[in-house]
Write an enzyme that holds these catalytic residues in place. Structure first.
Site, PDB file in Angstrom:
ATOM      1  N   ASP A  15       0.819  -1.220   0.000  1.00  0.00           N
ATOM      2  CA  ASP A  15       0.000   0.000   0.000  1.00  0.00           C
ATOM      3  C   ASP A  15       0.851   1.268   0.000  1.00  0.00           C
ATOM      4  O   ASP A  15       0.606   2.188  -0.783  1.00  0.00           O
ATOM      5  CB  ASP A  15      -0.934   0.024   1.214  1.00  0.00           C
ATOM      6  CG  ASP A  15      -1.969  -1.088   1.152  1.00  0.00           C
ATOM      7  OD1 ASP A  15      -2.221  -1.613   0.048  1.00  0.00           O
ATOM      8  OD2 ASP A  15      -2.517  -1.443   2.213  1.00  0.00           O
ATOM      9  N   ARG A  96       2.881   4.803  17.379  1.00  0.00           N
ATOM     10  CA  ARG A  96       2.528   5.873  16.434  1.00  0.00           C
ATOM     11  C   ARG A  96       3.207   7.187  16.786  1.00  0.00           C
ATOM     12  O   ARG A  96       3.760   7.849  15.912  1.00  0.00           O
ATOM     13  CB  ARG A  96       1.008   6.044  16.329  1.00  0.00           C
ATOM     14  CG  ARG A  96       0.250   4.802  15.834  1.00  0.00           C
ATOM     15  CD  ARG A  96       0.952   4.081  14.728  1.00  0.00           C
ATOM     16  NE  ARG A  96       0.246   2.876  14.271  1.00  0.00           N
ATOM     17  CZ  ARG A  96       0.838   1.844  13.714  1.00  0.00           C
ATOM     18  NH1 ARG A  96       2.154   1.830  13.540  1.00  0.00           N
ATOM     19  NH2 ARG A  96       0.139   0.801  13.330  1.00  0.00           N
ATOM     20  N   ASP A 125      -5.438   4.059  14.240  1.00  0.00           N
ATOM     21  CA  ASP A 125      -4.103   4.548  13.898  1.00  0.00           C
ATOM     22  C   ASP A 125      -4.140   5.867  13.126  1.00  0.00           C
ATOM     23  O   ASP A 125      -3.287   6.729  13.323  1.00  0.00           O
ATOM     24  CB  ASP A 125      -3.326   3.475  13.124  1.00  0.00           C
ATOM     25  CG  ASP A 125      -2.894   2.321  14.033  1.00  0.00           C
ATOM     26  OD1 ASP A 125      -2.587   2.591  15.215  1.00  0.00           O
ATOM     27  OD2 ASP A 125      -2.871   1.168  13.585  1.00  0.00           O
ATOM     28  N   SER A 176      -4.286  -8.554   9.222  1.00  0.00           N
ATOM     29  CA  SER A 176      -3.651  -7.241   9.290  1.00  0.00           C
ATOM     30  C   SER A 176      -2.810  -7.240  10.559  1.00  0.00           C
ATOM     31  O   SER A 176      -3.327  -7.451  11.658  1.00  0.00           O
ATOM     32  CB  SER A 176      -4.716  -6.150   9.347  1.00  0.00           C
ATOM     33  OG  SER A 176      -4.129  -4.950   9.801  1.00  0.00           O
TER      34      SER A 176
HETATM   35  N1  ARG Z   1      -6.600  -2.261  17.730  1.00  0.00           N
HETATM   36  C1  ARG Z   1      -5.233  -2.016  18.060  1.00  0.00           C
HETATM   37  C2  ARG Z   1      -5.034  -0.554  18.277  1.00  0.00           C
HETATM   38  O1  ARG Z   1      -5.837   0.226  17.866  1.00  0.00           O
HETATM   39  C3  ARG Z   1      -4.274  -2.586  17.056  1.00  0.00           C
HETATM   40  C4  ARG Z   1      -4.142  -1.855  15.776  1.00  0.00           C
HETATM   41  C5  ARG Z   1      -3.237  -2.578  14.867  1.00  0.00           C
HETATM   42  N2  ARG Z   1      -3.006  -1.850  13.673  1.00  0.00           N
HETATM   43  C6  ARG Z   1      -3.001  -2.408  12.471  1.00  0.00           C
HETATM   44  N3  ARG Z   1      -2.790  -1.629  11.462  1.00  0.00           N
HETATM   45  N4  ARG Z   1      -3.217  -3.692  12.275  1.00  0.00           N
HETATM   46  O2  ARG Z   1      -4.087  -0.161  18.886  1.00  0.00           O
END
Ligand code: ARG
Length: 411
Positions: A15, A96, A125, A176
């Site tokens: 991506d 992040r 995110d 993912s």
């Molecule tokens: N739900 C978790 C969070 O918001 C994990 C996110 C994982 N991110 C991803 N792009 N798979 O912190």
């Protein structure tokens, strides 16, 4: 006039590789990629850098942020004892902001006005990136090519093939995944059916706890809430996490399977594995039990909950987060000493604690002779602390609303 410049958070995957060219086509801007190592493993940064350039980036910036991430992001989470919804050690949420810091630094260095990321419009995110970006660079604009420029997965595959981008388009991971040294998050695929149990292939940081190797005893030494030694050997925060990831991972510690409330309103099924983080959190918590004043600890639980919520919600660089950090930091003054744990079969069990700053007083606690606790004080203590509810109970009786006690049955 010089072209606008966009800094793009780059993972090296499909991506974001396609996003380089696509942002250029759609906005006319030049793209500078930023790849940050937070201990996610996989390809080395130089390979990722070269791929970015091959995909059309005008500059490709890489940063080894592993120590920075461990010391400045994981350690605050440890000191806070932060678990979102009492379960999730904030693996992605704390990575992040460190990535954002490097994005904003690159934007300044290369004169970019916009910062882009590869998140979809459905997750947390995007919120963390964009809040972080605007909190560190209020003048910067944010762009999500997936969300804002219709960069779907199918489009990305087509685009990569058409432009011969040096990136794999056939391999399809059913999940993912986001991972770093603090843990690993796995979503989507068949896990979206809440009744489906995770299969073996979901996990890479942990082995199946059902068939553990022999128990592993570990002594972790903390200073001011931070691990400084393991089994007597000095370690950096990064080394402490890495070593415990291996040792606790072999014992299957830190597997988490939860339905989580996303900030954007969706409930989602999440699998996490965080062996090092969960082992450290367990040890740290017990050392707090030994060294922290009861009222300070009680209030810290409230602070930790709030800290976890706002970090989850992408407020790492916010004023409230900074203020809560100051409280947490102050509580860690005496969180120093040793914790012994046995790690086995999915659990880290504390078996010993010692600290020069301990508040545990043997002479007060003992039931043996030589006890220094004056039990005569207890009577008045109970009378006074019980008084408000006793008055209320008496009033209930007056109004015929006393707690009904069924007569004892004699037989
Ligand atoms: N739900 C978790 C969070 O918001 C994990 C996110 C994982 N991110 C991803 N792009 N798979 O912190």
């Amino acid at each position: 006039m010089a072209k606008e410049r966009v800094v793009l958070a780059y993972s090296g995957g499909l991506d974001t590789s396609v996003a380089i060219g696509w942002i250029g086509e759609r906005t006319g801007a030049e793209v500078i990629t930023v790849a940050v190592d937070v201990g996610q493993g996989g390809e080395d940064l130089e390979t990722i850098r070269q791929r970015a350039l091959d995909c059309g980036a005008v500059e490709a910036y890489i940063a080894d942020a592993r120590d920075e991430f461990a010391s400045e992001y994981c350690m605050p989470a440890l000191k806070a004892g932060a678990l979102y919804m009492d379960a999730y050690p904030l693996i992605s949420a704390i990575s992040r902001p460190v990535i954002v810091k490097h994005l904003v630094a690159a934007a300044r260095q290369f004169g970019a006005s916009t910062v882009a990321h590869g998140c979809t419009g459905k997750g947390n995110d995007q919120v963390r990136f964009e809040n972080g970006i605007t909190q560190l660079g209020p003048d910067l604009a944010c762009l999500s090519p997936v969300r804002d420029l219709a960069l779907t997965r199918e489009f990305a595959i087509d685009y990569a093939n058409k432009h011969n981008l040096p990136i794999e388009t056939t391999h399809h991971n059913p999940f993912s995944i986001d991972q770093n040294v603090w843990g690993r998050a796995i979503e989507t695929g068949y896990l979206e059916d809440l009744w489906n149990a995770p299969t073996k292939d979901v996990y890479t940081y942990t082995d199946d706890p059902t068939y553990p190797p022999l128990p592993d005893e570990v002594i972790i030494t903390f200073e001011g809430g931070i691990p400084v030694k393991i089994d007597g050997e000095a370690v950096t925060p990064l080394q402490a996490i890495e070593q415990l990831n291996k040792r606790a991972g072999k014992q299957g510690i830190g597997r988490i399977d939860v339905v989580e409330d996303r900030y954007v309103g969706i409930k989602s099924r999440e699998i996490y594995e965080a062996p090092g983080a969960m082992a450290l959190l367990t040890a740290h918590k017990e050392l707090e039990n030994v060294t922290m004043d009861r009222e300070q600890a009680r209030f810290k639980r409230t602070v930790a909950d709030r800290w976890a919520d706002i970090v989850y919600e992408g407020q790492w660089f916010s004023p409230l987060k900074r203020s809560l950090d100051a409280y947490i930091e102050d509580t860690q003054r005496y969180v120093s000493g040793d914790i012994r744990m046995v790690m086995h079969g999915g659990r880290a069990t504390v078996t010993g604690r010692r600290s020069e700053a301990s508040l545990y007083d043997f002479n007060l606690a003992t039931y043996d002779a030589g006890d220094s606790f004056d039990q005569s004080h207890a009577k008045g203590f109970i009378e006074l602390t019980g008084l408000p509810a006793k008055l209320a109970a008496a009033r209930d009786v007056t109004f015929g609303r006393g707690v009904a006690i069924p007569p004892a049955r004699l037989n």
